[in-house]
Enzyme design. Structure first.
Site, PDB file in Angstrom:
ATOM      1  N   ILE A 157      -3.600   3.371   0.246  1.00  0.00           N
ATOM      2  CA  ILE A 157      -3.832   3.144   1.675  1.00  0.00           C
ATOM      3  C   ILE A 157      -5.297   3.321   2.040  1.00  0.00           C
ATOM      4  CG2 ILE A 157      -3.430   4.177   3.953  1.00  0.00           C
ATOM      5  CD1 ILE A 157      -0.534   4.417   3.245  1.00  0.00           C
ATOM      6  N   SER A 202       4.071   1.124  -4.886  1.00  0.00           N
ATOM      7  CA  SER A 202       3.486  -0.123  -4.375  1.00  0.00           C
ATOM      8  C   SER A 202       3.363  -1.170  -5.480  1.00  0.00           C
ATOM      9  CB  SER A 202       2.118   0.137  -3.738  1.00  0.00           C
ATOM     10  OG  SER A 202       1.196   0.641  -4.682  1.00  0.00           O
ATOM     11  N   ALA A 248       0.839  -1.204   0.000  1.00  0.00           N
ATOM     12  CA  ALA A 248       0.000   0.000   0.000  1.00  0.00           C
ATOM     13  C   ALA A 248       0.870   1.249   0.000  1.00  0.00           C
ATOM     14  CB  ALA A 248      -0.929   0.011   1.213  1.00  0.00           C
ATOM     15  N   CYS A 249       0.492   2.208  -0.846  1.00  0.00           N
ATOM     16  CA  CYS A 249       1.159   3.511  -0.873  1.00  0.00           C
ATOM     17  C   CYS A 249       0.091   4.587  -1.017  1.00  0.00           C
ATOM     18  CB  CYS A 249       2.180   3.591  -1.999  1.00  0.00           C
ATOM     19  SG  CYS A 249       1.480   3.530  -3.664  1.00  0.00           S
ATOM     20  N   ASP A 250       0.505   5.829  -1.186  1.00  0.00           N
ATOM     21  CA  ASP A 250      -0.451   6.933  -1.244  1.00  0.00           C
ATOM     22  C   ASP A 250      -1.486   6.750  -2.343  1.00  0.00           C
ATOM     23  OD1 ASP A 250      -0.212   8.675   0.831  1.00  0.00           O
ATOM     24  OD2 ASP A 250       1.406   9.826  -0.065  1.00  0.00           O
TER      25      ASP A 250
END
Length: 518
Positions: free
Chosen positions: A465, A439, A431-433
């Site tokens: 996220i 990700s 998970a990333c922004d």
């Protein structure tokens, strides 16, 4: 105590700003491909394009007026309440679009999308528990349809007049600054107005008539350069080319070509919206361009449309090509420098925090961020941690919203891979922004590692996220984002890494998965 309280408050504000920026990214980033497709069509086929084609040029208008705002509204609604939120958000946004068809309603879509998605979520929370058995489809469809009906009218009758009022205020403000001979200050209003697609209202509604009058008397007008200068936009995009990451970096090259040579400034707007601080970059870049042209007494005889360096070169008065180029280059340079500082500024404090945290952990005898294996003390505690994992995670999840970042990371043992039980893990989520760039690369890399290790039965995916499912099993995030991931999926195992593409924790994870699932 006051100092600690202020520090925690500042960290809380910082996380909220970061979360807001992440939400903007999640609305805009998935739709950059649509922006680029529209940008190519507009740059190539319009009357002043590279290969004018009257028939194909007809695609450009509907795409920017309808398609892109609807996509953004859908993305915003879906972030809040999945497909139902996205569909009704896009439906309701038509009210704003139809009410103001001459202005691309990007800003209206960014307001309506999350708002309608949230209302759809609250409507479902109220209606679904009260729905009689056997009437679920009827209630679901009609509740969504009625909300879409109401919010479409709201967009048409309420939000559209507000957007129109904002446009009017900006136009009047710019005109007042022009008449007061404070031209560089005009950029304070013009550049933000461009980003929310009010550029045509200001350029053609204010600068074109005023510039025509000025050119009729003086032979040229600087007003034609205020909105059309390609310098501020290309400065931002070059900064992304050098300092950007993931999808934003990868797409900035094509966007730069479209913006600088095609004159389609709208192509760089998403990049500014993703990092709102970049408004400062385009404002200062615009002010630099206007100030330069004022000092050089430079102007065009006719409007420079589209704002392409090619059009600028063609329109430059005889003998003033270098004057024209100076204004563009200086505007781009200032915009680039400020953008680079902003992109680095949003990263450096986090790096410093990570280094300070790693140093603190080393002092306390725990694993540092660059350690490749656990210390003896951690090894002795691993078995006990595994036994207590479920109890710890449950207790922490109940209080996740009340704890700060450091407490959450400690409670969830995010840097101690051996502290968890992986018996039931068959799905790993990166998970990333925005859920697209870093990700995606991390997931691809770990997928290959799992394949080589014979763990092909474990699924590896990536997401944003704020789209993490509540039933996630194992979530991998960069350390600076882990606290937000925990709050989104409090029952999952969470592992923090410094770099998605290079972390010793992956090998530790593979060893633990093999051991626990044998």
């Amino acid at each position: 105590m006051d100092t600690m309280s202020n520090s925690q408050q500042n960290k809380g504000i910082g996380r909220k700003v970061q979360a807001f920026g992440s939400f903007l990214s999640s609305m805009i980033m998935p739709n950059i491909g649509a922006f680029i497709a529209w940008g190519f069509i507009a740059a190539i086929f319009i009357d002043n394009g590279w290969f004018p084609n009257k028939d194909l040029a007809q695609l450009a208008g509907p795409m920017i007026t309808y398609l892109i705002p609807l996509l953004i509204a859908f993305s915003g609604g879906r972030l809040i309440h999945d497909l139902r939120g996205g569909i009704i958000a896009a439906t309701a946004t038509m009210g704003v679009i139809v009410a103001l068809p001459d202005t691309p309603m990007l800003l209206g879509a960014m307001i309506m999308g999350p708002l309608v998605g949230w209302l759809m979520k609250k409507t479902d929370e109220f209606v679904q528990p009260r729905t009689p058995q056997g009437f679920e489809m009827l209630f679901n469809n009609f509740s969504a349809g009625i909300l879409g009906f109401i919010m479409t009218i709201f967009g048409f009758e309420v939000l559209a007049p507000i957007m129109k009022f904002i446009m009017h205020i900006l136009s009047v403000g710019v005109e007042a600054l022009v008449h007061a001979h404070l031209l560089p200050l005009v950029s304070i209003l013009v550049e933000p107005a461009k980003i929310v697609f009010l550029n045509n209202a200001i350029n053609h509604g204010v600068f074109t008539p005023l510039g025509a009058d000025q050119a009729a008397h003086a032979g040229q007008s600087i007003l034609y350069t205020i909105e059309s200068n390609p310098g501020p936009g290309i400065g931002v995009l070059i900064a992304y080319m050098i300092f950007g990451k993931g999808t934003a970096k990868a797409t900035s090259y094509g966007a730069g070509i479209i913006q600088f040579f095609g004159g389609i400034h709208e192509i760089y707007f998403p990049y500014v919206l993703m990092r709102p601080l970049l408004f400062v970059s385009v404002i200062l870049g615009g002010m630099t361009g206007v100030a330069t042209y004022s000092l050089l007494d430079f102007g065009f005889k006719t409007p420079a449309s589209p704002g392409s360096i090619i059009v600028y070169a063609i329109n430059a008065p005889k003998g003033e090509f270098l004057h024209m180029l100076t204004g563009v280059v200086l505007a781009a340079l200032v915009s680039f420098v400020v953008s680079a500082l902003i992109l680095k500024f949003t990263k450096d404090p986090k790096q410093d925090l990570a280094e300070a945290t790693a140093q603190m952990e080393a002092t306390k005898g725990k694993k540092s961020s660059v350690a490749s294996k656990l210390s003896a003390k951690d090894d002795n505690k691993a078995a006990d941690n595994k036994t207590a994992e479920t109890t710890t995670a449950t207790a922490a999840s109940n209080k996740a919203e009340d704890k700060d970042s450091d407490e959450l990371l400690d409670d969830y043992n995010t840097e101690d891979v051996d502290a968890h039980n992986y018996n039931n893990v068959d799905h790993v989520i990166f998970a990333c922004d925005a859920g697209m760039g870093s990700s995606a690369m991390g997931a691809s890399m770990l997928r290959n590692k799992f394949k080589n290790a014979g763990l092909e039965n474990i699924q590896v995916t990536n997401t944003a996220i704020n789209q993490l499912p509540k039933n996630a099993q194992l979530v991998i995030t960069q350390k600076k984002l882990t606290d937000r991931a925990i709050k989104q999926s409090p029952d999952a195992i969470h592992i923090s890494v410094e770099n998605f593409l290079n972390s010793p924790r992956y090998e530790e994870l593979i060893n633990n998965l093999k051991e626990d699932q044998d």
